[in-house]
Design a protein around this motif. Structure first.
Motif, PDB file in Angstrom:
ATOM      1  N   LEU A 135      26.270  32.841  43.691  1.00 47.01           N
ATOM      2  CA  LEU A 135      25.935  33.254  42.330  1.00 47.01           C
ATOM      3  C   LEU A 135      26.312  32.144  41.362  1.00 47.01           C
ATOM      4  O   LEU A 135      27.432  31.627  41.398  1.00 47.01           O
ATOM      5  CB  LEU A 135      26.700  34.523  41.958  1.00 47.01           C
ATOM      6  CG  LEU A 135      26.090  35.860  42.360  1.00 47.01           C
ATOM      7  CD1 LEU A 135      27.043  36.999  42.015  1.00 47.01           C
ATOM      8  CD2 LEU A 135      24.755  36.080  41.677  1.00 47.01           C
ATOM      9  N   LYS A 137      25.357  30.484  37.190  1.00 50.65           N
ATOM     10  CA  LYS A 137      24.632  30.562  35.931  1.00 50.65           C
ATOM     11  C   LYS A 137      24.207  29.159  35.522  1.00 50.65           C
ATOM     12  O   LYS A 137      24.901  28.185  35.827  1.00 50.65           O
ATOM     13  CB  LYS A 137      25.520  31.192  34.852  1.00 50.65           C
ATOM     14  CG  LYS A 137      25.979  32.598  35.167  1.00 50.65           C
ATOM     15  CD  LYS A 137      26.812  33.181  34.035  1.00 50.65           C
ATOM     16  CE  LYS A 137      28.204  32.565  33.966  1.00 50.65           C
ATOM     17  NZ  LYS A 137      29.058  32.926  35.102  1.00 50.65           N
ATOM     18  N   VAL A 149      23.686  38.515  33.256  1.00 50.43           N
ATOM     19  CA  VAL A 149      24.378  37.794  34.321  1.00 50.43           C
ATOM     20  C   VAL A 149      25.853  38.204  34.338  1.00 50.43           C
ATOM     21  O   VAL A 149      26.367  38.819  33.405  1.00 50.43           O
ATOM     22  CB  VAL A 149      24.266  36.269  34.140  1.00 50.43           C
ATOM     23  CG1 VAL A 149      22.836  35.804  34.392  1.00 50.43           C
ATOM     24  CG2 VAL A 149      24.736  35.837  32.751  1.00 50.43           C
ATOM     25  N   GLU A 461      19.701  37.822  37.841  1.00 51.60           N
ATOM     26  CA  GLU A 461      20.286  37.347  39.088  1.00 51.60           C
ATOM     27  C   GLU A 461      19.329  37.654  40.237  1.00 51.60           C
ATOM     28  O   GLU A 461      19.232  38.806  40.680  1.00 51.60           O
ATOM     29  CB  GLU A 461      21.653  37.992  39.305  1.00 51.60           C
ATOM     30  CG  GLU A 461      22.654  37.586  38.245  1.00 51.60           C
ATOM     31  CD  GLU A 461      23.991  38.289  38.359  1.00 51.60           C
ATOM     32  OE1 GLU A 461      24.934  37.862  37.683  1.00 51.60           O
ATOM     33  OE2 GLU A 461      24.088  39.274  39.116  1.00 51.60           O
TER      34      GLU A 461
END
Length: 514
Positions: A135, A137, A149, A461
């Motif tokens: 994960l 950003k 997010v 996401e």
């Protein structure tokens, strides 16, 4: 040294330009400007500064503010105050630095310009996570108007006054001796007691102090367990889809990762292959948010006894519940000591605080203490002490109630917005948590959709990162609600719908050309 009047020294306005620091008092901003000018070599030792009257006039602030700032800088050793002469930069204001010229004289090199042979780090690194999906950003993600997010809390929800009170109490002289000594392998006793007597009983878990270890967040707990328990022969069952941070932390030690399916009742226990450990998020499955049914929890624990494996339970977002009674933690049902429990203290407050804990059998906790000591000694004692205060004064529970009310409203709003703007997208509103797992119509890939959505200011996401073996195309994605303000949600979903329409139009055009 004779003092020159302030007017004869050029560019004082530029030199003392106050930095933009929202919430920082004017006096502190002035001190910051002076300190930075000294440390950046823009103000030399011995330089005479403008008088407090002159500088106040120059910057348009009160003389008392400038006088207080000067006095603090004198106390801190940056400035000298000389009677009837004024204020000067101290000769010892800057730290002693290495002589850069001396480092250039190397008698072991035949030519001054000769450079050393660089090591090949790509060959030396034995355990790399560089190629694993995680994960993440984009840079400057806060500039996007619609960030669905993870990894941020709403500043409007942060209990500033409550947390400031706890910080102030921890910094009182009577409390300083409680957290300033090196704890070695120990933790702050008051935090352990708050977890043991306040938090764990809410989850049906009753533990002794020696069964609890503080970690730097849940992810640190994953890494500790991997270091202590896993090797290439270890078989570790992981939910599919599941928590990518746990998968990556575990994979550092190279165990055999076994994918275990999930459904609307959580982890599927029947038909489970042979494993040594099972990692599970039963309270709100990450990422689907499904709650593991009680009977399935009981069956998982019974299978752990029958097949001699250990359950690693991450009680993910257990305190974020909107309706009904909470499901008992697996650890509370464990009669054979087969559950290692991971909890988070800081997730609902702010993930940046990085506080979590592990509950397990005392001998194993002692092994983890030694391992943690070799890694980082112990988490911040000041932060532990402050959070113990936060818990003891009841702030944790009152904050959790406020966050739950807010997240329930956000979930309802994002659900209604999806039904309005994207009626063919499927989802189930969860009973808790701070995210929504969404399935796009057949044939749509969420990675492609995420790229298109970014052009419309929307961050989502994409679902492939949650799978070890994602479907192709992968229609799933997660909308996280902790980072986006309430007033932006409906507009964000509308912008996502525009991205969907554009993606469909491009796909149709490609098909026509083909």
């Amino acid at each position: 040294m004779s003092r020159k009047p302030a007017t004869s020294t050029p560019q004082w306005e530029q030199l003392f330009q106050l930095p933009v620091q929202p919430g920082m008092p004017l006096q502190a901003r002035l001190r910051l400007a002076v300190v930075q000018a000294i440390l950046d070599h823009r103000l030399s030792p011995g330089t005479a500064l403008p008088s407090s009257r002159d500088l106040a006039t120059l910057l348009g602030m009160s003389r008392n503010t400038v006088t207080a700032a000067y006095q603090q800088l004198v106390d801190d050793g940056y400035l000298d105050s000389r009677l009837r002469k004024g204020v000067f930069v101290s000769n010892n204001a800057r730290p002693v630095s290495v002589d850069a010229v001396a480092t250039l004289d190397d008698p072991f090199r035949t030519h001054p310009a000769e450079t050393g042979h660089q090591p090949n780090w790509s060959q030396r690194v034995l355990r790399s996570l560089g190629g694993r999906p995680t994960l993440a950003k984009p840079a400057r993600w806060r500039d996007y108007p619609y960030p669905f997010v993870y990894g941020a809390c709403d500043p409007k929800l942060f209990p500033v006054e409550d947390f400031r009170e706890c910080c102030t109490l921890s910094l009182s002289r009577v409390q300083v001796p409680q957290w300033t000594p090196d704890l070695e392998t120990d933790d702050v006793a008051s935090l352990i007691e708050q977890i043991r007597l306040r938090l764990l009983p809410q989850r049906g878990v009753f533990a002794r102090a020696e069964e609890i270890l503080i970690t730097v967040g849940a992810q640190h707990a994953y890494y500790l367990l991997a270091e202590a328990l896993f090797d290439p022969q270890t078989r570790v069952g992981l939910e599919e889809p599941g928590h990518p941070h746990a998968r990556n932390s575990f994979s550092v030690r190279g165990p055999q990762l076994v994918n275990l399916p999930v459904d609307t009742d959580g982890l599927v226990v029947d038909g489970m292959p042979e494993v040594d450990y099972v990692f599970v998020t039963p309270s709100h499955q990450s990422p689907t948010t499904h709650v593991m049914a009680l009977e399935r929890r009981q069956w998982l624990l019974r299978k752990a006894e029958l097949h001699d494996f250990v359950v690693i339970e991450d009680d993910y977002e257990a305190d974020t519940l909107y309706e009904g009674n909470p499901m008992p933690a697996l650890k509370s049902l464990d009669k054979a000591g087969r559950v290692v429990y991971i909890g988070s203290l800081s997730k609902s407050l702010s993930p940046a605080l990085r506080l979590g804990y592990i509950v397990a059998e005392p001998n194993f906790i002692q092994e983890l203490r030694l391992l943690r000591h070799a890694m980082l000694r112990h988490p911040s004692a000041l932060l532990q002490h402050t959070y113990a205060m936060f818990l003891s004064l009841g702030h944790h529970e009152s904050h959790a109630r406020r966050v739950n009310q807010e997240m329930l409203q956000r979930l309802s709003l994002v659900g209604a917005s999806l039904q309005q703007h994207l009626p063919d997208f499927r989802f189930t509103l969860p009973r808790g948590g701070a995210s929504l797992w969404v399935e796009a119509p057949e044939g749509m890939d969420s990675d492609t959709l995420a790229a298109m959505a970014r052009q419309h200011g929307v961050l989502i996401e994409a679902g492939a990162v949650f799978f070890a073996q994602p479907p192709v195309p992968c229609p799933y994605f997660r909308l996280r609600l902790s980072s986006i303000p309430m007033q932006q949600i409906e507009a964000g979903v509308a912008a996502l719908a525009r991205a969907v329409r554009q993606l469909r139009a491009q796909t149709s055009a490609i098909r026509l050309v083909a």
